[in-house]
Design a protein around this motif. Structure first.
Motif, PDB file in Angstrom:
ATOM      1  N   GLN A 251     -14.136   2.740  -7.569  1.00 48.85           N
ATOM      2  CA  GLN A 251     -15.255   2.174  -6.833  1.00 48.85           C
ATOM      3  C   GLN A 251     -16.327   1.584  -7.738  1.00 48.85           C
ATOM      4  N   THR A 252     -16.529   2.140  -8.916  1.00 44.72           N
ATOM      5  CA  THR A 252     -17.548   1.574  -9.800  1.00 44.72           C
ATOM      6  C   THR A 252     -17.105   0.228 -10.364  1.00 44.72           C
ATOM      7  N   GLN A 253     -15.838   0.109 -10.743  1.00 44.48           N
ATOM      8  CA  GLN A 253     -15.345  -1.169 -11.247  1.00 44.48           C
ATOM      9  C   GLN A 253     -15.161  -2.184 -10.127  1.00 44.48           C
ATOM     10  N   LEU A 254     -14.823  -1.719  -8.948  1.00 42.56           N
ATOM     11  CA  LEU A 254     -14.566  -2.620  -7.831  1.00 42.56           C
ATOM     12  C   LEU A 254     -15.835  -3.321  -7.379  1.00 42.56           C
ATOM     13  N   PHE A 255     -16.955  -2.627  -7.429  1.00 42.76           N
ATOM     14  CA  PHE A 255     -18.200  -3.217  -6.955  1.00 42.76           C
ATOM     15  C   PHE A 255     -19.077  -3.762  -8.070  1.00 42.76           C
ATOM     16  N   TYR A 256     -18.544  -3.811  -9.274  1.00 41.40           N
ATOM     17  CA  TYR A 256     -19.258  -4.445 -10.380  1.00 41.40           C
ATOM     18  C   TYR A 256     -18.907  -5.923 -10.350  1.00 41.40           C
ATOM     19  N   TYR A 257     -19.890  -6.783 -10.288  1.00 39.55           N
ATOM     20  CA  TYR A 257     -19.680  -8.189  -9.969  1.00 39.55           C
ATOM     21  C   TYR A 257     -18.822  -8.942 -10.978  1.00 39.55           C
ATOM     22  N   GLU A 258     -18.781  -8.539 -12.243  1.00 40.18           N
ATOM     23  CA  GLU A 258     -18.010  -9.288 -13.234  1.00 40.18           C
ATOM     24  C   GLU A 258     -16.527  -8.950 -13.223  1.00 40.18           C
ATOM     25  N   SER A 259     -16.155  -7.757 -12.800  1.00 45.19           N
ATOM     26  CA  SER A 259     -14.753  -7.357 -12.882  1.00 45.19           C
ATOM     27  C   SER A 259     -14.070  -7.245 -11.522  1.00 45.19           C
ATOM     28  N   ILE A 260     -14.726  -7.682 -10.463  1.00 43.69           N
ATOM     29  CA  ILE A 260     -14.159  -7.481  -9.129  1.00 43.69           C
ATOM     30  C   ILE A 260     -12.839  -8.224  -8.947  1.00 43.69           C
ATOM     31  N   TRP A 261     -12.729  -9.442  -9.450  1.00 41.21           N
ATOM     32  CA  TRP A 261     -11.490 -10.208  -9.240  1.00 41.21           C
ATOM     33  C   TRP A 261     -10.329  -9.647 -10.032  1.00 41.21           C
ATOM     34  N   LEU A 262     -10.598  -9.174 -11.241  1.00 42.37           N
ATOM     35  CA  LEU A 262      -9.537  -8.576 -12.049  1.00 42.37           C
ATOM     36  C   LEU A 262      -9.050  -7.271 -11.420  1.00 42.37           C
ATOM     37  N   VAL A 263      -9.973  -6.444 -10.969  1.00 44.41           N
ATOM     38  CA  VAL A 263      -9.604  -5.180 -10.328  1.00 44.41           C
ATOM     39  C   VAL A 263      -8.850  -5.452  -9.036  1.00 44.41           C
ATOM     40  N   LEU A 264      -9.332  -6.391  -8.233  1.00 42.38           N
ATOM     41  CA  LEU A 264      -8.638  -6.729  -6.986  1.00 42.38           C
ATOM     42  C   LEU A 264      -7.236  -7.274  -7.244  1.00 42.38           C
ATOM     43  N   PHE A 265      -7.077  -8.070  -8.301  1.00 44.17           N
ATOM     44  CA  PHE A 265      -5.758  -8.595  -8.647  1.00 44.17           C
ATOM     45  C   PHE A 265      -4.777  -7.463  -8.943  1.00 44.17           C
ATOM     46  N   PHE A 266      -5.191  -6.521  -9.776  1.00 41.00           N
ATOM     47  CA  PHE A 266      -4.307  -5.411 -10.120  1.00 41.00           C
ATOM     48  C   PHE A 266      -4.055  -4.496  -8.932  1.00 41.00           C
ATOM     49  N   LEU A 267      -5.046  -4.306  -8.082  1.00 47.62           N
ATOM     50  CA  LEU A 267      -4.849  -3.483  -6.897  1.00 47.62           C
ATOM     51  C   LEU A 267      -3.876  -4.132  -5.918  1.00 47.62           C
ATOM     52  N   VAL A 268      -3.962  -5.436  -5.757  1.00 51.50           N
ATOM     53  CA  VAL A 268      -3.029  -6.140  -4.867  1.00 51.50           C
ATOM     54  C   VAL A 268      -1.612  -6.064  -5.415  1.00 51.50           C
ATOM     55  N   ILE A 269      -1.447  -6.255  -6.704  1.00 53.65           N
ATOM     56  CA  ILE A 269      -0.120  -6.133  -7.318  1.00 53.65           C
ATOM     57  C   ILE A 269       0.418  -4.725  -7.132  1.00 53.65           C
ATOM     58  N   GLN A 270      -0.428  -3.713  -7.367  1.00 50.03           N
ATOM     59  CA  GLN A 270      -0.005  -2.323  -7.212  1.00 50.03           C
ATOM     60  C   GLN A 270       0.369  -2.024  -5.768  1.00 50.03           C
ATOM     61  N   LEU A 271      -0.403  -2.498  -4.810  1.00 47.03           N
ATOM     62  CA  LEU A 271      -0.104  -2.245  -3.402  1.00 47.03           C
ATOM     63  C   LEU A 271       1.161  -2.969  -2.955  1.00 47.03           C
ATOM     64  N   ALA A 272       1.397  -4.159  -3.482  1.00 45.80           N
ATOM     65  CA  ALA A 272       2.626  -4.872  -3.140  1.00 45.80           C
ATOM     66  C   ALA A 272       3.853  -4.121  -3.644  1.00 45.80           C
ATOM     67  N   ILE A 273       3.795  -3.640  -4.865  1.00 46.40           N
ATOM     68  CA  ILE A 273       4.918  -2.886  -5.423  1.00 46.40           C
ATOM     69  C   ILE A 273       5.113  -1.576  -4.666  1.00 46.40           C
ATOM     70  N   THR A 274       4.005  -0.881  -4.352  1.00 45.30           N
ATOM     71  CA  THR A 274       4.106   0.365  -3.590  1.00 45.30           C
ATOM     72  C   THR A 274       4.684   0.107  -2.209  1.00 45.30           C
ATOM     73  N   GLY A 275       4.250  -0.957  -1.563  1.00 50.92           N
ATOM     74  CA  GLY A 275       4.783  -1.299  -0.247  1.00 50.92           C
ATOM     75  C   GLY A 275       6.266  -1.609  -0.293  1.00 50.92           C
ATOM     76  N   LEU A 276       6.690  -2.384  -1.276  1.00 53.35           N
ATOM     77  CA  LEU A 276       8.116  -2.708  -1.396  1.00 53.35           C
ATOM     78  C   LEU A 276       8.953  -1.465  -1.674  1.00 53.35           C
ATOM     79  N   LEU A 277       8.469  -0.594  -2.557  1.00 53.27           N
ATOM     80  CA  LEU A 277       9.207   0.638  -2.847  1.00 53.27           C
ATOM     81  C   LEU A 277       9.273   1.557  -1.632  1.00 53.27           C
ATOM     82  N   SER A 278       8.192   1.644  -0.877  1.00 56.19           N
ATOM     83  CA  SER A 278       8.201   2.516   0.291  1.00 56.19           C
ATOM     84  C   SER A 278       9.153   1.994   1.360  1.00 56.19           C
ATOM     85  N   VAL A 279       9.188   0.691   1.563  1.00 56.91           N
ATOM     86  CA  VAL A 279      10.129   0.118   2.536  1.00 56.91           C
ATOM     87  C   VAL A 279      11.562   0.335   2.076  1.00 56.91           C
ATOM     88  N   ARG A 280      11.800   0.152   0.798  1.00 61.19           N
ATOM     89  CA  ARG A 280      13.154   0.348   0.267  1.00 61.19           C
ATOM     90  C   ARG A 280      13.599   1.805   0.401  1.00 61.19           C
TER      91      ARG A 280
END
Length: 86
Positions: free
Chosen positions: A49-78
């Motif tokens: 939450q501290t990195q997510l709401f820090y204005y300079e790193s929000i896009w980088l954190v969101l990028f990695f979170l989206v990648i992580q959630l996509a991989i987790t979603g694919l693994l869970s479906v599989r």
């Protein structure tokens, strides 16, 4: 870019929650493993939450979170298809 202790700690924090959540769902209730991506998302928001709401790193954190959630979603479906669709 130098590999620092904070970078290693953040990488571990990004890798551990999906593995733990998928392992718990696989061990206890495979039928509900499709909820794993949502549970991981809640854990990530709490942990980062501290990195997510820090204005300079929000896009980088969101990028990695989206990648992580996509991989987790694919693994869970599989895993759901492998263990519940027999």
């Amino acid at each position: 870019m130098a590999i620092t202790k904070m970078l290693i700690l953040n990488a571990i924090q990004l890798c551990l929650p999906p593995m733990i959540v998928l392992g718990v769902f696989k061990f206890f209730s495979v039928r509900h493993i499709r909820w794993a991506a949502g549970v991981v998302a809640l854990i990530d928001v709490a942990v980062f939450q501290t990195q997510l709401f820090y204005y300079e790193s929000i896009w980088l954190v969101l990028f990695f979170l989206v990648i992580q959630l996509a991989i987790t979603g694919l693994l869970s479906v599989r895993l759901y298809k492998k263990y519940c669709q027999k």
